[in-house]
Design an enzyme around this catalytic site. Structure first.
Site, mmCIF file in Angstrom:
data_model
loop_
_atom_site.group_PDB
_atom_site.id
_atom_site.type_symbol
_atom_site.label_atom_id
_atom_site.label_comp_id
_atom_site.label_asym_id
_atom_site.label_seq_id
_atom_site.Cartn_x
_atom_site.Cartn_y
_atom_site.Cartn_z
ATOM 1 C CD GLU A 244 -2.071 2.186 1.560
ATOM 2 O OE1 GLU A 244 -1.598 3.177 0.630
ATOM 3 O OE2 GLU A 244 -1.926 2.473 2.723
ATOM 4 C CD GLU B 131 2.603 10.147 -1.045
ATOM 5 O OE1 GLU B 131 1.343 9.661 -0.676
ATOM 6 O OE2 GLU B 131 3.454 9.223 -1.153
#
Length: 486
Positions: free
Chosen positions: A251, A384
């Site tokens: 994840e 990000e």
């Protein structure tokens, strides 16, 4: 100050073999607030051996789902008695405001775990499946020893999202908590000890850097790795797991888009979109940090979002009126400030924030920041940031908005706001991402969570969350035979 001197291995607290320690630094005061032992290679070896023995020889994988559920329920009862303590502890460790921490960092992990308590009771671990040439017993067995590696941003939340399905499936676990926020994992170990799980089912080995994680990944006695963290680290872990054909779920990062359609209810959409971008000071993998607005209403959207974000209170984590706390570390603040500078260099305009808030002599604080005039090719729109930075991007048509949202190496989350939810749902279905919301934000514990593209592999939560921890065995049965109890 909270200090631990032992590791939890094979159901007991044992002295570490090395002399290393990890200092836990408050991101608000920059002072040491805790200390835990750093596991040595020998300690990690002991933890893996304990988990291996517990799976190969212990009762845990041979218990019924209901029996494991009973043990798991005792863990959540112990955690539930310490909810306020855990919320405050995580706020002190990594800076989440207490107004959010008590629910997200302390209560939701219990909800996750309880979901798998219930699933373990009802899950069909064996079934008779009839076919054209006879019947088979399909057995669903635990994958084995799991190495769980979790980050610092939602430490207990993400730990329990791994332990829940792993325990329900009958796996044993070696947990490597984040070095920035390991104290909550020690509270968890205390609760597991109190619950009386069999020795070796849960083991905890804190470590700084990637040494402990690499040992878990590389040891052939570990059957599966479950990792939450950066895409860069996930790529390296996946490569090492691939060499062993080791099971792995990842994840990873995100750069999610929130699309405002031309009929979006802005009075509801703007404050919710601001929360979706700034939650946990933007240190959230599902943060919707790209806001896509129609060019016809772009200036109005920028003005509204600027006003909303400028009113967010930056403050100390334990202040109940705080909206945004500090970033987790000085290093993380440096990274975020680097992106703020990069956005300006590429031509985007800051409409609010962009610096360090006044009034804080110490602490890794950054003002919540909004950029206008952002092109989706800019670094602040593609990479990000993991901080409180929102980019507002204009579009002309819905097709263009969909293309912009999908123009990313990531695919973890996103949102759509529309006057007609049916219209919003149509757009949501076109976004290549693992989770989406329409006219809301939030997560459903009964629905799978995970990402497309470089946001990861596999799913957590929901009934799908147990599948990565299961091996399927098919046993062909002789004609006319039905196993006892079937």
């Amino acid at each position: 100050m909270r200090e631990y001197g032992k590791l939890f291995i094979n159901g007991e607290w044992i002295a570490p073999t090395g002399g290393g320690t990890i200092d836990v630094i408050s991101p608000a005061s920059e002072e040491v607030i805790g200390r835990v032992p750093e596991a040595s290679a020998e300690d990690v070896d002991k933890a893996i051996a304990a988990a291996r023995t517990a799976f190969d020889e212990g009762p845990w994988p041979h218990m019924s789902g209901a029996e494991r559920a009973d043990c798991m329920a005792r863990v959540t009862a112990a955690l539930g008695a310490r909810t306020q303590e855990i919320g405050e502890l995580v706020s002190n460790e990594m800076g989440t405001p207490i107004s959010i921490s008590t629910m997200v960092q302390a209560s939701m992990p219990i909800m996750f775990f309880n979901y798998y308590v219930d699933l373990a009771r009802s899950y069909e671990f064996e079934e008779i499946r009839k076919g054209m040439m006879g019947s088979s017993l399909v057995a669903k067995e635990g994958v084995g020893v799991v190495g769980a590696i979790v980050p610092w941003n939602y430490p207990l939340y993400l730990t329990m999202a791994k332990l829940g399905p792993a325990f329900a499936a009958g796996c044993t676990v070696v947990l490597k908590p984040a070095s920035e926020a390991p104290l909550n994992a020690h509270v968890l170990a205390e609760c597991i000890e109190e619950a009386g799980l069999p020795p070796g089912v849960f083991n905890m080995v804190p470590g700084a850097g990637r040494v402990v994680g690499n040992q878990l990944v590389e040891d052939p006695r570990v059957d599966k790795i479950s990792f939450t963290g950066s895409t860069e680290a996930g790529r390296a872990i996946m490569s090492k797991c691939g060499e062993q054909i080791k099971r792995v779920t990842l994840e990873l990062g995100g750069k999610s888009a929130c699309i405002l359609l031309d009929d979006a209810p802005l009075d509801m959409a703007i404050p919710t979109a601001a929360q979706a971008a700034m939650l946990n000071s933007g240190q959230t993998c599902i943060a919707q940090t790209r806001l896509l607005a129609p060019r016809s209403t772009y200036d109005d959207v920028v003005a509204r979002m600027t006003e909303t974000v400028s009113q967010m209170k930056v403050g100390e984590p334990l202040d109940p009126t705080t909206t945004l706390g500090p970033l987790v570390s000085g290093r993380q603040r440096d990274i975020v400030e680097g992106y703020v500078n990069a956005g300006q260099e590429e031509g985007a305009k800051i409409t609010t924030g962009g610096g360090r808030p006044s009034g804080f002599a110490k602490g890794y604080y950054v003002e919540p920041t909004v950029f206008a005039g952002v092109d989706n090719k800019m670094r602040i729109a593609q990479e990000e940031i993991f901080g409180p930075v929102l980019s507002v991007i204009p579009y002309d048509t819905v097709d263009e908005a969909v293309a912009i949202a999908n123009d990313s190496i990531y695919g973890l989350s996103g949102g759509v706001w529309a006057g007609d939810p049916e219209k919003g749902l149509d757009v949501a279905k076109r976004i290549r991402t693992g989770t989406m919301s329409v006219n809301t934000m939030g997560m459903n514990l009964a629905a799978p969570f995970g990402g497309y593209k470089q946001s990861g592999i596999g799913r957590e939560l929901g009934p799908e969350g147990i599948l990565p921890y299961i091996e399927f065995k098919s046993i062909a049965l002789p004609g006319g035979f039905t196993p006892a109890g079937k």
